[in-house]
Design a protein around this motif. Structure first.
Motif, mmCIF file in Angstrom:
data_model
loop_
_atom_site.group_PDB
_atom_site.id
_atom_site.type_symbol
_atom_site.label_atom_id
_atom_site.label_comp_id
_atom_site.label_asym_id
_atom_site.label_seq_id
_atom_site.Cartn_x
_atom_site.Cartn_y
_atom_site.Cartn_z
ATOM 1 N N MET A 1 28.640 60.920 11.426
ATOM 2 C CA MET A 1 29.879 60.301 10.953
ATOM 3 C C MET A 1 30.963 61.354 10.875
ATOM 4 S SD MET A 1 30.457 57.863 7.658
ATOM 5 C CE MET A 1 29.833 59.050 6.513
ATOM 6 N N GLN A 2 32.136 61.027 11.346
ATOM 7 C CA GLN A 2 33.224 61.982 11.354
ATOM 8 C C GLN A 2 33.647 62.348 9.946
ATOM 9 O OE1 GLN A 2 36.384 60.369 13.658
ATOM 10 N NE2 GLN A 2 35.186 60.296 15.553
ATOM 11 N N LYS A 3 34.077 63.592 9.774
ATOM 12 C CA LYS A 3 34.488 64.112 8.478
ATOM 13 C C LYS A 3 35.681 63.326 7.950
ATOM 14 C CE LYS A 3 35.619 68.445 6.196
ATOM 15 N NZ LYS A 3 35.879 69.876 6.416
ATOM 16 N N GLY A 4 35.652 63.002 6.685
ATOM 17 C CA GLY A 4 36.770 62.326 6.052
ATOM 18 C C GLY A 4 36.568 60.833 5.919
ATOM 19 N N LYS A 5 35.608 60.247 6.645
ATOM 20 C CA LYS A 5 35.358 58.816 6.549
ATOM 21 C C LYS A 5 34.302 58.592 5.489
ATOM 22 C CE LYS A 5 38.126 58.375 10.028
ATOM 23 N NZ LYS A 5 39.510 57.971 9.803
ATOM 24 N N LYS A 6 34.738 58.625 4.233
ATOM 25 C CA LYS A 6 33.793 58.566 3.123
ATOM 26 C C LYS A 6 34.083 57.402 2.196
ATOM 27 C CE LYS A 6 32.775 63.476 2.778
ATOM 28 N NZ LYS A 6 32.692 64.624 1.866
ATOM 29 N N ILE A 7 33.044 56.997 1.455
ATOM 30 C CA ILE A 7 33.219 56.069 0.344
ATOM 31 C C ILE A 7 32.631 56.753 -0.870
ATOM 32 C CG2 ILE A 7 32.840 53.727 -0.471
ATOM 33 C CD1 ILE A 7 31.788 53.050 2.276
ATOM 34 N N VAL A 8 33.440 57.447 -1.618
ATOM 35 C CA VAL A 8 32.952 58.098 -2.829
ATOM 36 C C VAL A 8 33.726 57.511 -3.989
ATOM 37 C CG1 VAL A 8 32.662 60.239 -4.082
ATOM 38 C CG2 VAL A 8 32.370 60.203 -1.613
ATOM 39 N N GLU A 119 39.521 45.380 4.069
ATOM 40 C CA GLU A 119 39.324 45.234 5.514
ATOM 41 C C GLU A 119 39.830 46.464 6.257
ATOM 42 O OE1 GLU A 119 38.176 43.305 9.004
ATOM 43 O OE2 GLU A 119 38.102 42.303 7.052
ATOM 44 N N ASN A 120 40.995 46.956 5.843
ATOM 45 C CA ASN A 120 41.585 48.118 6.496
ATOM 46 C C ASN A 120 40.734 49.375 6.274
ATOM 47 O OD1 ASN A 120 43.811 49.528 7.870
ATOM 48 N ND2 ASN A 120 44.182 50.444 5.866
ATOM 49 N N THR A 121 40.260 49.552 5.043
ATOM 50 C CA THR A 121 39.410 50.701 4.732
ATOM 51 C C THR A 121 38.098 50.635 5.504
ATOM 52 O OG1 THR A 121 40.348 50.754 2.494
ATOM 53 C CG2 THR A 121 38.331 52.006 2.866
ATOM 54 N N ALA A 122 37.541 49.421 5.598
ATOM 55 C CA ALA A 122 36.297 49.234 6.340
ATOM 56 C C ALA A 122 36.483 49.555 7.816
ATOM 57 C CB ALA A 122 35.794 47.805 6.172
ATOM 58 N N GLU A 123 37.622 49.163 8.360
ATOM 59 C CA GLU A 123 37.919 49.429 9.770
ATOM 60 C C GLU A 123 37.946 50.930 10.039
ATOM 61 O OE1 GLU A 123 38.814 48.144 13.688
ATOM 62 O OE2 GLU A 123 38.403 46.892 11.917
ATOM 63 N N LYS A 124 38.617 51.663 9.147
ATOM 64 C CA LYS A 124 38.703 53.110 9.311
ATOM 65 C C LYS A 124 37.327 53.751 9.202
ATOM 66 C CE LYS A 124 43.440 53.599 7.576
ATOM 67 N NZ LYS A 124 44.290 54.162 6.490
ATOM 68 N N PHE A 125 36.540 53.273 8.244
ATOM 69 C CA PHE A 125 35.201 53.834 8.057
ATOM 70 C C PHE A 125 34.330 53.577 9.285
ATOM 71 C CE2 PHE A 125 30.775 53.557 6.846
ATOM 72 C CZ PHE A 125 30.585 54.687 6.070
ATOM 73 N N TYR A 126 34.331 52.340 9.758
ATOM 74 C CA TYR A 126 33.479 51.968 10.886
ATOM 75 C C TYR A 126 33.881 52.720 12.147
ATOM 76 C CZ TYR A 126 30.592 49.079 13.918
ATOM 77 O OH TYR A 126 29.646 48.655 14.813
ATOM 78 N N PRO A 142 30.638 43.866 9.438
ATOM 79 C CA PRO A 142 30.621 42.980 8.258
ATOM 80 C C PRO A 142 29.992 43.624 7.024
ATOM 81 C CG PRO A 142 30.013 41.742 10.209
ATOM 82 C CD PRO A 142 30.055 43.193 10.620
ATOM 83 N N ILE A 143 28.954 44.451 7.243
ATOM 84 C CA ILE A 143 28.332 45.129 6.098
ATOM 85 C C ILE A 143 29.322 46.090 5.457
ATOM 86 C CG2 ILE A 143 26.608 46.846 5.434
ATOM 87 C CD1 ILE A 143 24.684 45.608 7.386
ATOM 88 N N VAL A 144 30.069 46.821 6.277
ATOM 89 C CA VAL A 144 31.036 47.779 5.744
ATOM 90 C C VAL A 144 32.137 47.049 4.981
ATOM 91 C CG1 VAL A 144 32.613 49.660 6.269
ATOM 92 C CG2 VAL A 144 30.548 49.375 7.631
ATOM 93 N N VAL A 145 32.620 45.927 5.543
ATOM 94 C CA VAL A 145 33.659 45.142 4.860
ATOM 95 C C VAL A 145 33.147 44.660 3.516
ATOM 96 C CG1 VAL A 145 35.005 43.010 4.922
ATOM 97 C CG2 VAL A 145 34.796 44.400 6.988
ATOM 98 N N GLN A 146 31.908 44.181 3.498
ATOM 99 C CA GLN A 146 31.333 43.670 2.256
ATOM 100 C C GLN A 146 31.208 44.792 1.221
ATOM 101 O OE1 GLN A 146 27.729 41.514 2.891
ATOM 102 N NE2 GLN A 146 27.781 40.536 0.883
ATOM 103 N N VAL A 147 30.814 45.968 1.697
ATOM 104 C CA VAL A 147 30.710 47.122 0.803
ATOM 105 C C VAL A 147 32.059 47.421 0.161
ATOM 106 C CG1 VAL A 147 30.439 49.630 0.769
ATOM 107 C CG2 VAL A 147 28.736 48.219 1.912
#
Length: 340
Positions: A1-8, A119-126, A142-147
């Motif tokens: 996973m690229q650096k910076g794409k985090k969910i903390v 949705e926007n955050t999930a898009e960036k993460f994915y 869809p899993i990322v969006v739900q998260v």
């Protein structure tokens, strides 16, 4: 996973890392490999992978790749950081599921704008995932969006519940005071660490020195507490910043009252405590910046204590029989190689 794409996400405590997960009804078995079931929720490997990857990146950034094999002693015995982290992740995921389950009762929901933000955050993460990440993790968009949505909803539930409680803290309770303590100790510490109290004769000598030092401070405007420390070789003298509660714990209530009665720049009389004889000089009777910070910390502590009680009741209603050792499929979790 690229650096910076985090969910903390920091939620519920200042010291506890909360990684938020999806919390829905039981899913079709084709949506992914099941790690465990909790209440009406099924946690898949794709979900677990997101949170594990996030924590992995965060820990390794701070402590390096070797952190996972480090052994720590806990109340349950000795465990590696990896094993402790896995249990913490499961606990945190469960906590969020319990919180989200309360959303309807508390009349908490995501607005259209918040859903769009998720949705926007999930898009960036994915988009930050590599092909290998997606291949080995079972992560879908869809899993990322739900998260992301559960992330936001759980936080709103927590905030809504905390808002019901009055956490008003007085300025006196939060007040932080900075002072210099010139202590003429009446004890010695032996090489083996044991503390030996001075004889009455030696205590009397220390009291005489303290009175002499106070007299020199009163008579000489150029005499500083550094001068006193050097002259009498005061080993344990230093400046401190404490709240009233901390002063009472350190010196006793009567000494704390004398300290708090001083104004900036004022020097106390000789004061006796369990440590010996003290001369205090007030540096800042109320440090506004530190007082504000301490007030926030006290409120956060009270919030944590209040919410922990609420959460225990919610947890019992959601799933009182969950057992990590029995319910979590470790063969699935072990597919995630921390640090590899």
């Amino acid at each position: 996973m690229q650096k910076g794409k985090k969910i903390v996400v920091w939620l519920l405590t200042a010291v506890c890392l909360i990684s938020l997960s999806a919390c829905g009804k039981k899913q079709d078995e084709n949506t992914g490999t099941v790690v465990y079931e909790f209440g009406d929720s099924v946690i898949t490997y794709g979900e677990f992978y997101i949170y594990a990857k996030t924590v992995e990146e965060d820990y390794q950034k701070s402590y390096g790749n070797g952190i996972w094999s480090l052994e720590l002693t806990t109340d349950e015995g000795t465990s590696t950081v990896k094993d402790i982290t896995v249990k913490d992740l499961v606990c945190d995921i469960n906590r969020v599921k319990v919180l989200v389950d309360q959303a309807e009762d508390l009349k908490v929901a995501l607005s259209d704008n918040e859903k769009a933000e998720a949705e926007n955050t999930a898009e960036k993460f994915y988009n930050g995932l590599t092909e290998k990440d997606i291949e080995v993790s079972e992560i879908t968009k869809p899993i990322v969006v739900q998260v992301m949505e559960e992330n936001m909803l759980a936080k709103k539930v927590y905030d809504a519940k905390i808002a019901e409680y009055d956490f008003e803290i007085s300025e006196e309770e939060a007040r932080m005071t900075t002072f210099f303590d010139m202590v003429f100790e009446c004890y010695s510490v032996k090489e083996d660490g044991t503390v030996e109290e001075y004889t009455e004769e030696k205590k009397a000598i220390q009291l005489e020195k303290a009175n002499e030092a106070l007299s020199s401070i009163a008579q000489g405007e150029d005499v500083t507490y550094e001068d006193i420390v050097d002259k009498y070789k005061l080993e344990y003298s230093a400046s401190y910043t404490m709240s009233k509660t901390e002063m009472i714990e350190e010196y006793g209530e009567s000494v704390a009252d004398k300290l708090l009665a001083l104004v900036d720049g004022e020097v106390s009389t000789v004061v006796e405590s369990k440590y010996g004889y003290h001369i205090f000089k007030m540096i800042k009777s109320n440090d506004e910046e530190l007082t504000k910070k301490n007030k926030e910390e006290i409120i956060a502590k009270k919030q944590k204590e209040y919410f922990n009680g609420v959460y225990e009741d919610w947890l019992k209603n959601y799933d009182s029989k969950f057992n990590f050792e029995e319910d979590v499929d470790m063969t699935v979790i072990q597919k995630f190689n921390f640090g590899k």
